[in-house]
Design an enzyme around this catalytic site. Structure first.
Site, PDB file in Angstrom:
ATOM      1  N   GLY A  30      34.884  38.592  56.370  1.00  0.00           N
ATOM      2  CA  GLY A  30      35.610  39.630  55.630  1.00  0.00           C
ATOM      3  C   GLY A  30      34.927  40.000  54.333  1.00  0.00           C
ATOM      4  N   SER A  46      33.127  42.756  53.460  1.00  0.00           N
ATOM      5  CA  SER A  46      32.759  44.155  53.224  1.00  0.00           C
ATOM      6  C   SER A  46      33.318  44.707  51.920  1.00  0.00           C
ATOM      7  CB  SER A  46      33.223  45.035  54.392  1.00  0.00           C
ATOM      8  OG  SER A  46      34.636  45.039  54.482  1.00  0.00           O
ATOM      9  N   VAL A  62      37.262  38.294  63.615  1.00  0.00           N
ATOM     10  CA  VAL A  62      37.284  36.831  63.514  1.00  0.00           C
ATOM     11  C   VAL A  62      38.597  36.218  63.982  1.00  0.00           C
ATOM     12  CG1 VAL A  62      35.467  36.595  61.779  1.00  0.00           C
ATOM     13  CG2 VAL A  62      37.846  36.993  61.052  1.00  0.00           C
ATOM     14  N   ASN A  79      36.905  33.745  54.382  1.00  0.00           N
ATOM     15  CA  ASN A  79      37.547  34.633  53.420  1.00  0.00           C
ATOM     16  C   ASN A  79      38.427  35.697  54.069  1.00  0.00           C
ATOM     17  OD1 ASN A  79      37.673  36.311  50.737  1.00  0.00           O
ATOM     18  ND2 ASN A  79      36.761  37.704  52.241  1.00  0.00           N
ATOM     19  N   SER A 121      45.582  30.392  48.813  1.00  0.00           N
ATOM     20  CA  SER A 121      46.279  31.244  47.843  1.00  0.00           C
ATOM     21  C   SER A 121      47.377  30.424  47.176  1.00  0.00           C
ATOM     22  CB  SER A 121      46.910  32.452  48.551  1.00  0.00           C
ATOM     23  OG  SER A 121      47.809  33.137  47.698  1.00  0.00           O
ATOM     24  N   TYR A 141      52.257  35.504  55.171  1.00  0.00           N
ATOM     25  CA  TYR A 141      51.062  35.223  54.371  1.00  0.00           C
ATOM     26  C   TYR A 141      51.109  33.806  53.789  1.00  0.00           C
ATOM     27  CZ  TYR A 141      47.389  36.020  50.859  1.00  0.00           C
ATOM     28  OH  TYR A 141      46.244  35.943  50.099  1.00  0.00           O
ATOM     29  N   ALA A 179      52.751  31.264  54.955  1.00  0.00           N
ATOM     30  CA  ALA A 179      52.584  30.325  56.064  1.00  0.00           C
ATOM     31  C   ALA A 179      51.114  30.157  56.427  1.00  0.00           C
ATOM     32  CB  ALA A 179      53.377  30.804  57.280  1.00  0.00           C
ATOM     33  N   LYS A 214      48.455  30.687  54.561  1.00  0.00           N
ATOM     34  CA  LYS A 214      47.661  30.061  53.505  1.00  0.00           C
ATOM     35  C   LYS A 214      48.018  28.584  53.333  1.00  0.00           C
ATOM     36  CE  LYS A 214      45.232  33.683  52.482  1.00  0.00           C
ATOM     37  NZ  LYS A 214      43.768  33.713  52.732  1.00  0.00           N
ATOM     38  N   ILE A 246      44.830  38.205  40.972  1.00  0.00           N
ATOM     39  CA  ILE A 246      43.464  38.641  40.722  1.00  0.00           C
ATOM     40  C   ILE A 246      43.437  40.164  40.615  1.00  0.00           C
ATOM     41  CG2 ILE A 246      41.086  38.572  41.540  1.00  0.00           C
ATOM     42  CD1 ILE A 246      42.338  35.806  40.849  1.00  0.00           C
TER      43      ILE A 246
END
Length: 246
Positions: free
Chosen positions: A8, A10, A63, A89, A141, A154, A156, A158, A187
């Site tokens: 990931g 790009s 992926v 990532n 995260s 999300y 779950a 991480k 971030i």
């Protein structure tokens, strides 16, 4: 020369990590989702990496799919000869309160964020075991540490990555392979730029350092974990949140 794979890569954090590791002297395998827009972005990242005098090549693959990862890892090994660093990532969000979350939204986030770590780690670890060396770095995260309303899927994914990190460290430590995770907090990204002033102020109020993190600050910690300086660091989760949890 050592080789690093970043999934990931790009845009966003992944792109920044790719450029930082290129600056560190790694040849870079840039994974991106197989779409025209991601391909164009990935090629720009590759050009920036190449400015540091290293080889940087783009590898399209979904992926979340086991077979895609298997073929990509084979291609990277054939191209570069070694695989010394893997940065898992790749990730997506499909936020929503649990009461309204669809099964499709849950499954999609788990597939990309969590299943990809299984897919890539399994295939890359085979190469690293033969070399008896390697560094695996997973992007977790703070949502995986503390939960976050509206991010059941999300959080779950991480949290699972944190468990996967510790298990990988225990299974492969005797082969000279380290595995660690970084857990970013708030971030600065294009997504945070869209927040209202009130939303932004509420988020910053929770942070001890009273500011957002920068993607370069994530990349700096990944750089350490990818280097020989971290040779005795494994199974750890490094929170990069400006003191969010305190």
């Amino acid at each position: 020369m050592a080789t690093a794979i970043i999934t990931g890569a790009s845009q966003g954090i992944g792109a920044c990590i790719a450029k930082r590791l290129a600056k560190d002297g790694f040849d870079i395998a840039i994974n991106h989702y197989p779409s025209e827009s991601d391909k164009a972005n990935a090629e720009n990242v590759a050009k920036e990496c190449q400015e540091f005098g290293v080889k940087a090549i783009c590898f399209p693959a979904d992926v979340s799919k086991y077979a895609d990862c298997e073929e990509m890892v084979k291609a990277i090994k054939a191209e570069f000869g070694t695989i010394d660093v893997l940065v898992n990532n790749a990730g997506i969000t499909k936020d929503g309160l649990l009461a309204r979350m669809s099964e499709e939204s849950y499954d999609a986030v788990i597939a990309v964020n969590q299943k990809s770590v299984f897919n890539m780690t399994k295939h890359v670890a085979t190469v690293m075991m033969r070399q008896r060396s390697g560094h695996i770095i997973n992007l977790a995260s703070v949502a995986g540490l503390y939960g976050n309303p509206g991010q059941f899927n999300y959080s779950a994914s991480k949290a699972a990555i944190i468990g996967m990190t510790k298990t990988t460290a225990k299974e492969f430590g005797s082969r000279g392979i380290t595995c660690n995770a970084v857990a970013p907090g708030f971030i600065k990204t294009p997504m945070t730029d869209k927040l209202t002033d009130a939303q932004r102020d509420a988020m910053i109020a929770q942070i001890a350092m009273k500011r957002y993190g920068e993607v370069e600050e994530i990349a700096g910690v990944v750089s350490f974990l990818a280097s020989s300086d971290s040779s005795y660091v494994t199974g750890q989760v490094i929170e990069i949140s400006g003191g969010l949890s305190m």
